[in-house]
Enzyme design. Structure first.
Site, mmCIF file in Angstrom:
data_model
loop_
_atom_site.group_PDB
_atom_site.id
_atom_site.type_symbol
_atom_site.label_atom_id
_atom_site.label_comp_id
_atom_site.label_asym_id
_atom_site.label_seq_id
_atom_site.Cartn_x
_atom_site.Cartn_y
_atom_site.Cartn_z
ATOM 1 N N CYS A 9 35.011 82.231 69.094
ATOM 2 C CA CYS A 9 36.176 82.139 68.213
ATOM 3 C C CYS A 9 36.165 80.740 67.584
ATOM 4 C CB CYS A 9 37.472 82.479 68.929
ATOM 5 S SG CYS A 9 37.929 81.397 70.271
ATOM 6 N N CYS A 82 39.020 86.088 64.874
ATOM 7 C CA CYS A 82 39.472 84.781 64.397
ATOM 8 C C CYS A 82 39.731 84.737 62.897
ATOM 9 C CB CYS A 82 38.432 83.724 64.754
ATOM 10 S SG CYS A 82 37.856 83.891 66.434
ATOM 11 N N CYS A 86 31.510 83.977 61.202
ATOM 12 C CA CYS A 86 30.675 83.163 62.077
ATOM 13 C C CYS A 86 29.337 82.937 61.399
ATOM 14 C CB CYS A 86 30.434 83.877 63.405
ATOM 15 S SG CYS A 86 31.816 83.776 64.524
#
Length: 133
Positions: A9, A82, A86
Site C-alpha cells: 500500500c 490504495c 503501483c
C-alpha cells in the site's frame, strides 16, 4: 516450496503490515510474506500494532519498508486498495483487495480492518493449497 507474497500500500504503515503479520502466522508453512509501501513513512500506526496484539500477532518490531526492500520477483502481489498505481513488480499473480484505510479513525475501524484482512489471508492460503495460485 513456499510462495513469495507481498502486500503493498502507500505507506506500509497499517493494512499491508497487518496482512504481512497474518500471512506469517497463518501461512507460515506455505508463504514467505513481505509488505512494502510506495512512499516513506516514519512508523507503523500504533493502533495497527495494538489491534494485531489483541489477536495474538506481535508487530512491535515491524517498520515501514519500501518496494526496494522486498524481493524483486514475487509469486503473488496483493495491493490493499490504495487508489494509486503501483510500479511494475514482476509476479505470477496480482490482485487488489480494495480495503479502506482505517487511519485517523476509531480503534473499532482498525479492528474491523484486521478481521477482514485475516479472512482474506485465509482465503488466499486456501486458494494456494487448492493449486489455484
Amino acid at each position: 516450496m513456499k510462495k513469495k507474497v507481498a502486500f503493498v500500500c502507500v505507506h506500509n504503515s497499517c493494512r499491508s503490515q497487518m496482512a504481512e503479520g497474518w500471512a506469517k502466522e497463518l501461512g507460515k508453512e506455505i508463504l514467505e510474506a513481505y509488505s512494502a509501501g510506495t512512499e516513506n513513512y516514519p512508523e507503523v500506526k500504533p493502533n495497527a500494532v495494538k489491534v494485531m496484539e489483541e489477536a495474538g500477532i506481535e508487530m512491535s518490531e515491524h517498520y515501514p519498508k519500501l518496494l526496494t526492500d522486498i524481493p524483486e520477483e514475487l509469486d503473488i502481489l496483493i495491493t490493499m486498495g490504495c487508489g494509486v498505481a503501483c510500479p511494475f513488480v514482476p509476479c505470477g499473480h496480482q490482485e487488489d483487495w480494495g480495503l479502506e484505510d482505517p487511519s485517523g479513525g476509531p480503534i473499532e475501524g482498525f479492528q474491523k480492518t484486521r478481521d477482514m484482512i485475516k479472512e482474506k489471508v485465509q482465503e488466499l492460503i486456501e486458494r494456494i493449497e487448492k493449486g489455484e495460485l
